[in-house]
Design a protein around this motif. Structure first.
Motif, mmCIF file in Angstrom:
data_model
loop_
_atom_site.group_PDB
_atom_site.id
_atom_site.type_symbol
_atom_site.label_atom_id
_atom_site.label_comp_id
_atom_site.label_asym_id
_atom_site.label_seq_id
_atom_site.Cartn_x
_atom_site.Cartn_y
_atom_site.Cartn_z
ATOM 1 N N GLN A 28 0.847 -1.197 0.000
ATOM 2 C CA GLN A 28 0.000 0.000 0.000
ATOM 3 C C GLN A 28 0.877 1.239 0.000
ATOM 4 N N ASP A 29 0.370 2.310 -0.615
ATOM 5 C CA ASP A 29 1.073 3.585 -0.471
ATOM 6 C C ASP A 29 0.782 4.114 0.932
ATOM 7 N N LEU A 30 1.403 5.209 1.300
ATOM 8 C CA LEU A 30 1.268 5.724 2.662
ATOM 9 C C LEU A 30 -0.123 6.273 2.958
ATOM 10 N N ALA A 31 -0.940 6.449 1.923
ATOM 11 C CA ALA A 31 -2.327 6.861 2.120
ATOM 12 C C ALA A 31 -3.251 5.660 2.273
ATOM 13 N N GLY A 32 -2.694 4.434 2.167
ATOM 14 C CA GLY A 32 -3.493 3.235 2.344
ATOM 15 C C GLY A 32 -4.078 2.642 1.078
ATOM 16 N N HIS A 33 -3.721 3.196 -0.086
ATOM 17 C CA HIS A 33 -4.218 2.660 -1.360
ATOM 18 C C HIS A 33 -3.396 1.433 -1.753
ATOM 19 N N VAL A 34 -4.072 0.363 -2.146
ATOM 20 C CA VAL A 34 -3.389 -0.862 -2.556
ATOM 21 C C VAL A 34 -2.735 -0.646 -3.914
ATOM 22 N N LEU A 35 -1.422 -0.866 -3.962
ATOM 23 C CA LEU A 35 -0.658 -0.728 -5.199
ATOM 24 C C LEU A 35 -0.400 -2.072 -5.853
ATOM 25 N N ALA A 36 -0.260 -3.106 -5.039
ATOM 26 C CA ALA A 36 0.009 -4.449 -5.570
ATOM 27 C C ALA A 36 -0.432 -5.489 -4.554
ATOM 28 N N ARG A 37 -0.870 -6.611 -5.083
ATOM 29 C CA ARG A 37 -1.194 -7.770 -4.243
ATOM 30 C C ARG A 37 -0.535 -8.954 -4.943
ATOM 31 N N ILE A 38 0.430 -9.578 -4.254
ATOM 32 C CA ILE A 38 1.232 -10.638 -4.856
ATOM 33 C C ILE A 38 0.993 -11.930 -4.087
ATOM 34 N N SER A 39 0.575 -12.956 -4.801
ATOM 35 C CA SER A 39 0.342 -14.257 -4.175
ATOM 36 C C SER A 39 1.647 -15.042 -4.099
ATOM 37 N N PRO A 40 1.797 -15.868 -3.062
ATOM 38 C CA PRO A 40 3.006 -16.685 -2.955
ATOM 39 C C PRO A 40 2.941 -17.862 -3.922
ATOM 40 N N ASN A 41 4.075 -18.523 -4.116
ATOM 41 C CA ASN A 41 4.049 -19.759 -4.896
ATOM 42 C C ASN A 41 3.407 -20.859 -4.049
ATOM 43 N N SER A 42 3.345 -22.047 -4.554
ATOM 44 C CA SER A 42 2.646 -23.135 -3.860
ATOM 45 C C SER A 42 3.293 -23.528 -2.536
ATOM 46 N N CYS A 43 4.539 -23.168 -2.322
ATOM 47 C CA CYS A 43 5.233 -23.478 -1.065
ATOM 48 C C CYS A 43 5.040 -22.391 -0.015
ATOM 49 N N GLY A 44 4.510 -21.249 -0.403
ATOM 50 C CA GLY A 44 4.361 -20.123 0.516
ATOM 51 C C GLY A 44 5.586 -19.222 0.491
ATOM 52 N N TRP A 45 5.468 -18.095 1.161
ATOM 53 C CA TRP A 45 6.547 -17.102 1.204
ATOM 54 C C TRP A 45 7.687 -17.564 2.103
ATOM 55 N N SER A 46 8.888 -17.145 1.750
ATOM 56 C CA SER A 46 10.052 -17.268 2.621
ATOM 57 C C SER A 46 10.577 -15.849 2.848
ATOM 58 N N HIS A 47 11.399 -15.681 3.850
ATOM 59 C CA HIS A 47 11.989 -14.363 4.092
ATOM 60 C C HIS A 47 12.827 -13.915 2.896
ATOM 61 N N THR A 48 13.541 -14.840 2.295
ATOM 62 C CA THR A 48 14.383 -14.518 1.140
ATOM 63 C C THR A 48 13.536 -14.002 -0.020
ATOM 64 N N GLN A 49 12.401 -14.650 -0.270
ATOM 65 C CA GLN A 49 11.512 -14.199 -1.354
ATOM 66 C C GLN A 49 10.974 -12.801 -1.083
ATOM 67 N N LEU A 50 10.562 -12.547 0.141
ATOM 68 C CA LEU A 50 10.025 -11.222 0.478
ATOM 69 C C LEU A 50 11.079 -10.135 0.292
ATOM 70 N N LEU A 51 12.300 -10.415 0.736
ATOM 71 C CA LEU A 51 13.365 -9.419 0.633
ATOM 72 C C LEU A 51 13.795 -9.163 -0.808
ATOM 73 N N ALA A 52 13.520 -10.103 -1.703
ATOM 74 C CA ALA A 52 13.911 -9.949 -3.108
ATOM 75 C C ALA A 52 12.971 -9.038 -3.890
ATOM 76 N N ILE A 53 11.817 -8.715 -3.352
ATOM 77 C CA ILE A 53 10.850 -7.876 -4.064
ATOM 78 C C ILE A 53 11.275 -6.412 -3.971
ATOM 79 N N ASP A 54 11.338 -5.745 -5.106
ATOM 80 C CA ASP A 54 11.734 -4.334 -5.156
ATOM 81 C C ASP A 54 10.498 -3.455 -4.927
#
Length: 77
Positions: A28-54
């Protein structure tokens, strides 16, 4: 500095990813508007995957990140 803070940095902090691994990541931007919604792969999120998103490129003026209802990071940290 922008940061996803889901991973604890010491044993006293909770791991915010636990229980939220299969929930979509919402940016979300700082006003609370959703900019992106990203689903995890079938294994779910890992910390490494989250940190790789720009996230900064998606929201150069600032952002907050959530997995489900759990806040997991911000550009304001």
């Amino acid at each position: 500095m922008s940061k996803i803070v889901a991973e604890p940095i010491n044993l006293e902090e909770p791991d915010l990813l636990v229980g939220n691994e299969i929930k979509p990541l919402t940016i979300q931007d700082l006003a609370g508007h959703v900019l992106a919604r990203i689903s995890p792969n079938s294994c779910g999120w890992s910390h490494t995957q989250l940190l790789a998103i720009d996230i900064d490129s998606m929201a150069p003026d600032g952002w907050d990140a959530y997995q489900g209802d759990q806040w997991i990071g911000s550009s304001e940290i």
